[in-house]
Design a protein around this motif. Sequence first.
Motif, short mmCIF file in Angstrom:
data_model
loop_
_atom_site.label_atom_id
_atom_site.label_comp_id
_atom_site.label_asym_id
_atom_site.label_seq_id
_atom_site.Cartn_x
_atom_site.Cartn_y
_atom_site.Cartn_z
N ALA A 1 65.72 19.47 34.14
CA ALA A 1 65.93 20.71 33.38
C ALA A 1 66.52 21.78 34.28
O ALA A 1 66.14 21.94 35.43
CB ALA A 1 64.60 21.19 32.78
N ARG A 2 67.50 22.54 33.73
CA ARG A 2 68.17 23.58 34.51
C ARG A 2 67.81 24.98 34.07
O ARG A 2 68.09 25.95 34.77
CB ARG A 2 69.70 23.40 34.41
N SER A 3 67.19 25.10 32.89
CA SER A 3 66.83 26.44 32.41
C SER A 3 65.51 26.36 31.65
O SER A 3 65.03 25.28 31.29
CB SER A 3 67.94 26.97 31.48
N ALA A 4 64.95 27.54 31.39
CA ALA A 4 63.70 27.61 30.64
C ALA A 4 63.91 27.09 29.22
O ALA A 4 62.99 26.51 28.63
CB ALA A 4 63.19 29.05 30.62
N GLN A 5 65.13 27.28 28.69
CA GLN A 5 65.42 26.79 27.34
C GLN A 5 65.39 25.25 27.32
O GLN A 5 64.95 24.65 26.33
CB GLN A 5 66.80 27.28 26.85
N ASP A 6 65.83 24.59 28.41
CA ASP A 6 65.77 23.13 28.48
C ASP A 6 64.32 22.66 28.47
O ASP A 6 63.98 21.68 27.78
CB ASP A 6 66.45 22.62 29.77
N VAL A 7 63.44 23.36 29.19
CA VAL A 7 62.02 23.00 29.22
C VAL A 7 61.40 23.21 27.84
O VAL A 7 60.64 22.36 27.36
CB VAL A 7 61.27 23.82 30.30
N GLU A 8 61.76 24.32 27.17
CA GLU A 8 61.24 24.58 25.83
C GLU A 8 61.70 23.51 24.85
O GLU A 8 60.92 23.06 24.00
CB GLU A 8 61.69 25.96 25.35
N ARG A 9 62.97 23.09 24.96
CA ARG A 9 63.51 22.07 24.08
C ARG A 9 62.77 20.73 24.29
O ARG A 9 62.42 20.04 23.33
CB ARG A 9 65.01 21.90 24.33
#
Length: 187
Positions: free
Chosen positions: A125-133
């Motif tokens: 994951a590269r961003s917090a949005q990737d982790v949330e997804r």
Amino acid sequence: MGGAASKAASKAGRKLPKRAETPSWAGVRTPHASEQPLADRRASETRTEEIDRDARDPDFLANLNRLGPVRVDHHMQTIRPKTTETKQLFKSRLESEHEASSLLPVHNRLHAASLSELLDKQKAARSAQDVERLAKQYGIDVAKLENLTRFVTSPSVQGGTAVRTVEKDGEESVMMMAVWIKPHLQK
């Protein structure tokens, strides 16, 4: 296989008995044909001939004397499991079985294979949005995932650390350095 001296000693020195001798205690506890089978025996309130015969067993009496008198601790308490704890145990086991057999995922619960897959994907994951997804995809809260990844990770190896060795029997083994990889999130 052995030396000549040991073979000669074994032939001359040892004699095996021709017939097995019965021990002196044999037959003491053997039931007579007139006695009832073991399953039909019951406790008796009166002393019977069978009880007298059993009391004359010298080995049994010697073993009882060696054990000594029974010591009873009158302060012992009977331990019984609490019914609420037992009910909770059965309830949680039943829920676990239902979850395992269900085709629908349970929120914040993953099988080991799914958890390993999630942890591998979370490393990339590269961003917090990737982790949330990812958390939404696997049905887990983001806070739970972040807390979990503080203490648990999936196996990873450091590139370029592989050492190959070949044993004498031709078997090859490979050893690599294990590393803990955290995701590099951009802010």
